[in-house]
Design an enzyme around this catalytic site. Structure first.
Site, PDB file in Angstrom:
ATOM      1  N   GLU A 156      -1.433 -11.566  -7.636  1.00 32.53           N
ATOM      2  CA  GLU A 156      -0.290 -11.366  -8.540  1.00 32.53           C
ATOM      3  C   GLU A 156       0.384 -12.709  -8.788  1.00 32.53           C
ATOM      4  O   GLU A 156       0.739 -13.399  -7.832  1.00 32.53           O
ATOM      5  CB  GLU A 156       0.747 -10.476  -7.855  1.00 32.53           C
ATOM      6  CG  GLU A 156       0.459  -9.013  -7.938  1.00 32.53           C
ATOM      7  CD  GLU A 156       1.613  -8.212  -7.351  1.00 32.53           C
ATOM      8  OE1 GLU A 156       1.897  -8.359  -6.143  1.00 32.53           O
ATOM      9  OE2 GLU A 156       2.218  -7.438  -8.086  1.00 32.53           O
ATOM     10  N   GLU A 210       4.056   2.391  -3.182  1.00 31.71           N
ATOM     11  CA  GLU A 210       4.012   1.777  -4.517  1.00 31.71           C
ATOM     12  C   GLU A 210       3.795   0.290  -4.274  1.00 31.71           C
ATOM     13  O   GLU A 210       4.727  -0.428  -3.902  1.00 31.71           O
ATOM     14  CB  GLU A 210       5.341   2.015  -5.254  1.00 31.71           C
ATOM     15  CG  GLU A 210       5.620   3.468  -5.577  1.00 31.71           C
ATOM     16  CD  GLU A 210       4.757   4.008  -6.718  1.00 31.71           C
ATOM     17  OE1 GLU A 210       4.133   3.204  -7.425  1.00 31.71           O
ATOM     18  OE2 GLU A 210       4.713   5.233  -6.873  1.00 31.71           O
ATOM     19  N   LYS A 229      16.442   0.848   3.096  1.00 32.37           N
ATOM     20  CA  LYS A 229      16.490  -0.575   3.454  1.00 32.37           C
ATOM     21  C   LYS A 229      16.096  -1.381   2.223  1.00 32.37           C
ATOM     22  O   LYS A 229      14.917  -1.468   1.870  1.00 32.37           O
ATOM     23  CB  LYS A 229      15.521  -0.895   4.601  1.00 32.37           C
ATOM     24  CG  LYS A 229      15.794  -2.283   5.166  1.00 32.37           C
ATOM     25  CD  LYS A 229      14.579  -3.018   5.648  1.00 32.37           C
ATOM     26  CE  LYS A 229      13.853  -3.809   4.615  1.00 32.37           C
ATOM     27  NZ  LYS A 229      14.601  -4.867   3.907  1.00 32.37           N
ATOM     28  N   CYS A 238       5.591  -5.467 -11.010  1.00 30.49           N
ATOM     29  CA  CYS A 238       4.277  -5.047 -10.497  1.00 30.49           C
ATOM     30  C   CYS A 238       3.351  -4.659 -11.638  1.00 30.49           C
ATOM     31  O   CYS A 238       2.139  -4.720 -11.501  1.00 30.49           O
ATOM     32  CB  CYS A 238       4.453  -3.878  -9.547  1.00 30.49           C
ATOM     33  SG  CYS A 238       5.391  -2.539 -10.284  1.00 30.49           S
TER      34      CYS A 238
HETATM   35  P1  NAP Z   1       7.499  -7.294   0.204  1.00 32.76           P
HETATM   36  O1  NAP Z   1       7.520  -8.647   0.769  1.00 32.76           O
HETATM   37  O2  NAP Z   1       6.369  -6.400   0.558  1.00 32.76           O
HETATM   38  O3  NAP Z   1       8.896  -6.624   0.598  1.00 32.76           O
HETATM   39  C1  NAP Z   1       9.249  -5.336   0.154  1.00 32.76           C
HETATM   40  C2  NAP Z   1      10.228  -4.729   1.133  1.00 32.76           C
HETATM   41  O4  NAP Z   1       9.578  -4.572   2.383  1.00 32.76           O
HETATM   42  C3  NAP Z   1      11.470  -5.562   1.389  1.00 32.76           C
HETATM   43  O5  NAP Z   1      12.563  -4.704   1.570  1.00 32.76           O
HETATM   44  C4  NAP Z   1      11.111  -6.276   2.683  1.00 32.76           C
HETATM   45  O6  NAP Z   1      12.230  -6.651   3.440  1.00 32.76           O
HETATM   46  C5  NAP Z   1      10.362  -5.181   3.401  1.00 32.76           C
HETATM   47  N1  NAP Z   1       9.484  -5.635   4.468  1.00 32.76           N
HETATM   48  C6  NAP Z   1       8.861  -6.835   4.602  1.00 32.76           C
HETATM   49  N2  NAP Z   1       8.147  -6.852   5.739  1.00 32.76           N
HETATM   50  C7  NAP Z   1       8.320  -5.652   6.337  1.00 32.76           C
HETATM   51  C8  NAP Z   1       7.858  -5.063   7.549  1.00 32.76           C
HETATM   52  N3  NAP Z   1       7.034  -5.708   8.391  1.00 32.76           N
HETATM   53  N4  NAP Z   1       8.263  -3.804   7.856  1.00 32.76           N
HETATM   54  C9  NAP Z   1       9.085  -3.131   7.020  1.00 32.76           C
HETATM   55  N5  NAP Z   1       9.565  -3.638   5.870  1.00 32.76           N
HETATM   56  C10 NAP Z   1       9.173  -4.876   5.522  1.00 32.76           C
HETATM   57  O7  NAP Z   1       7.522  -7.330  -1.386  1.00 32.76           O
HETATM   58  P2  NAP Z   1       8.503  -8.103  -2.330  1.00 32.76           P
HETATM   59  O8  NAP Z   1       8.108  -9.521  -2.373  1.00 32.76           O
HETATM   60  O9  NAP Z   1       9.906  -7.758  -2.004  1.00 32.76           O
HETATM   61  O10 NAP Z   1       8.200  -7.403  -3.722  1.00 32.76           O
HETATM   62  C11 NAP Z   1       7.182  -7.783  -4.560  1.00 32.76           C
HETATM   63  C12 NAP Z   1       5.986  -6.871  -4.378  1.00 32.76           C
HETATM   64  O11 NAP Z   1       6.364  -5.531  -4.647  1.00 32.76           O
HETATM   65  C13 NAP Z   1       4.890  -7.190  -5.375  1.00 32.76           C
HETATM   66  O12 NAP Z   1       3.643  -7.116  -4.734  1.00 32.76           O
HETATM   67  C14 NAP Z   1       5.030  -6.078  -6.408  1.00 32.76           C
HETATM   68  O13 NAP Z   1       3.860  -5.812  -7.133  1.00 32.76           O
HETATM   69  C15 NAP Z   1       5.448  -4.930  -5.555  1.00 32.76           C
HETATM   70  N6  NAP Z   1       6.102  -3.908  -6.360  1.00 32.76           N
HETATM   71  C16 NAP Z   1       5.438  -2.743  -6.589  1.00 32.76           C
HETATM   72  C17 NAP Z   1       6.021  -1.776  -7.376  1.00 32.76           C
HETATM   73  C18 NAP Z   1       5.319  -0.486  -7.653  1.00 32.76           C
HETATM   74  O14 NAP Z   1       5.975   0.442  -8.123  1.00 32.76           O
HETATM   75  N7  NAP Z   1       4.034  -0.352  -7.393  1.00 32.76           N
HETATM   76  C19 NAP Z   1       7.294  -1.985  -7.912  1.00 32.76           C
HETATM   77  C20 NAP Z   1       7.943  -3.181  -7.648  1.00 32.76           C
HETATM   78  C21 NAP Z   1       7.338  -4.141  -6.859  1.00 32.76           C
HETATM   79  P3  NAP Z   1      12.807  -8.155   3.393  1.00 32.76           P
HETATM   80  O15 NAP Z   1      13.290  -8.370   2.012  1.00 32.76           O
HETATM   81  O16 NAP Z   1      13.894  -8.138   4.373  1.00 32.76           O
HETATM   82  O17 NAP Z   1      11.651  -9.044   3.735  1.00 32.76           O
END
Ligand code: NAP
Length: 496
Positions: free
Chosen positions: A399, A268, A192, A302
């Site tokens: 962040e 992650e 997804k 990240c």
């Molecule tokens: P996010 O809001 O947590 O969303 C990530 C994914 O989770 C998206 O596909 C989102 O879908 C989905 N999601 C949201 N709510 C959910 C739920 N209740 N149940 C299941 N899935 C759900 O994060 P983001 O804003 O896309 O990404 C930025 C974050 O990712 C930052 O905190 C960054 O640090 C972190 N990140 C970490 C790494 C690492 O390797 N540690 C790498 C890259 C990014 P939708 O898009 O449909 O909402």
């Protein structure tokens, strides 16, 4: 908002085919509409134009994806590792062949500068090459029990169906970093992708099929109801793995959901990387490193340097050098060749950055350059440098996820280690010093899963990527680490 944007292939030989990337949900090797018929708009952050529509999957669609992954599981786990390896290798080759088209697609839907998108495609493809090599090197263990009574045999088996959830900031790499090791281990998957950037995931699904990945081995679905869909998928007892990349907040909620079914989780999550520059650092090397650590992906990473601590003796020179480099960056639409800093992903992201900058200046930080979102179309925020950012500023704890470099002065090694560790996160950290003994000493005391010493970049498919504390659980990539997340050990106590 305008009508759906289409680029004519005749104008640009590598123009991505947006219609092909939005043909439907990809389930069991076929494209299909969602059961609801609802669609999700995919927006170009540079122009706010609608690029394409993708289906909004329902629980019924999710069940079909699990069914497809279940049907394909036996065949894939029994496919010879050499054959799996060759298919993964072909995925790598096709990604390299199509790299320019994929980079343009990433740039369009994510907004990142083409140069960053090209870097992402190369990094993303590498997970296929690396895991093609790892697929044929999965071994077990064999030995005598200490009591001498029997042999201990340990076999590593594919864990089962894997549910993979990825964010928007690296639409290709966050997916291939999971899919390649899962397939190498013999698992089938459901991906997804983020709703903001699904087109790359769908374009890659077509490429995997072309490379020989059988129907049902990789399934891709997009949805605006990720919570209920995830709950339904994890409730199916055939699903044994949840691998998530995204924010710490969503990660916590997913861990709670997975705990209901005791599902193996790899997480992650978010970061708050400290970037330490000691007086004896090579100033130019540290500035080059800061530009990479801060500005790769316009700060939407990240691993992005989120707090830059510079020792007193070099502080003024560093502030001056960094502001000069940041102010000279060319801001523009993602797909323009000359762009060095593209737009943010959404208006909401710009508003958050704006809030953090205002909070820091209200608490006494000095604005050196940038600092205000321009009017007009597109979700832009200028490269910004803030000096003397106090420890209580919100951006020291959250962040930023944008092109804002907050600088603070420090005096001693022990002081900066304490400040660096004063966070719930522990993903990446950066250290700049010409004294290698100091570098290694500080590296061992910083609470982070990854340390860059005199470099601005840590990510490497050959190295274990991941965080400690609330930055995550498990590792991706690296020798054995990435694949191990998709396997279970089976121990056999044997008498012959
Ligand atoms: P996010 O809001 O947590 O969303 C990530 C994914 O989770 C998206 O596909 C989102 O879908 C989905 N999601 C949201 N709510 C959910 C739920 N209740 N149940 C299941 N899935 C759900 O994060 P983001 O804003 O896309 O990404 C930025 C974050 O990712 C930052 O905190 C960054 O640090 C972190 N990140 C970490 C790494 C690492 O390797 N540690 C790498 C890259 C990014 P939708 O898009 O449909 O909402």
């Amino acid at each position: 908002m305008t009508a759906i944007q289409q680029t004519s292939p005749s104008q640009n030989r590598n123009a991505p085919d947006l219609r092909a990337a939005s043909r439907g949900l990809y389930i069991d090797g076929a494209w299909r509409p969602s059961a609801s018929g609802r669609m999700i708009k995919v927006t170009d952050p540079s122009t706010e134009a609608v690029l394409a529509l993708v289906p909004d999957a329902t629980i019924e669609d999710a069940a079909a994806a699990v069914e497809a992954a279940g049907k394909a599981a036996e065949g894939w786990r029994n496919t010879a590792p050499r054959k799996r390896s060759e298919i993964l290798r072909r995925c790598f080759e096709l990604m390299v062949e199509r790299s320019e088209m994929l980079a343009q697609l990433i740039s369009l839907e994510n907004g990142k500068a083409l140069r960053d998108a090209r870097g992402e495609v190369a990094y993303a493809a590498e997970f296929f090459r690396w895991n093609a090599e790892e697929a044929v090197r999965i071994t077990g263990e064999f030995g005598m029990a200490p009591a001498g009574t029997n042999r201990i045999i340990v076999d590593y088996q594919p864990i089962g169906i894997c549910f993979l959830i990825t964010p928007w900031n690296f639409p290709a790499a966050m997916a291939t970093r999971k899919i390649a090791p899962a397939l190498a281990a013999g698992c089938t998957v459901i991906l997804k992708p983020a709703s903001e950037t699904p087109l790359t995931a769908y374009a890659l699904a077509a490429l995997y099929a072309e490379a020989g990945v059988p129907p049902g081995v990789v399934n891709v679905l997009t949805t605006t109801s990720p919570g209920p869909l995830t709950a339904a998928i994890l409730a199916d007892s055939r699903v044994r793995k949840l691998s998530f990349t995204g924010s710490t907040g969503v990660g916590r909620a997913l861990l709670a959901e997975a705990s209901k079914h005791v599902i193996s989780c790899s997480m992650e999550l978010g970061g708050n990387a400290p970037f330490l520059v000691f007086d004896d650092a090579d100033l130019d090397v540290a500035l080059d490193g800061a530009m990479v650590a801060k500005m790769r992906n316009a700060g939407e990473a990240c691993t992005a340097a989120n707090r830059i601590y510079v020792q007193s003796g070099i502080y003024d020179a560093f502030v001056e050098g960094l502001s000069r480099r940041m102010a000279a960056l060319r801001v523009g639409t993602g797909v323009e060749e000359a762009t060095e800093c593209g737009p943010m992903i959404t208006r909401k992201a710009v508003d958050k950055i704006d809030r953090l900058v205002k909070d820091a200046t209200a608490r006494g930080a000095r604005l050196i350059c940038g600092g205000a979102a321009p009017a007009g179309q597109g979700f832009f925020y200028p490269p910004t440098v803030l000096a003397d950012v106090p420890a209580e500023a919100e951006m020291a704890h959250e962040e930023i996820f944008g092109p804002v470099a907050p600088l603070s002065r420090f005096e001693t090694e022990s002081e900066v280690i304490a400040r660096a560790n004063d966070t719930e996160y522990g993903l990446a950290a950066y250290i700049f010093t010409r004294d290698l003994a100091r570098g290694m000493r500080v590296a061992s005391r910083i609470e982070a899963g990854m340390i860059a010493l005199n470099r601005g970049l840590v990510s490497d498919p050959a190295a274990p990527f991941g965080g400690v504390k609330q930055s995550g659980l498990g590792r991706e990539g690296g020798q054995h680490h990435g694949i191990a997340e998709f396997m279970e050990a089976k121990y056999i106590a044997a008498n012959f």
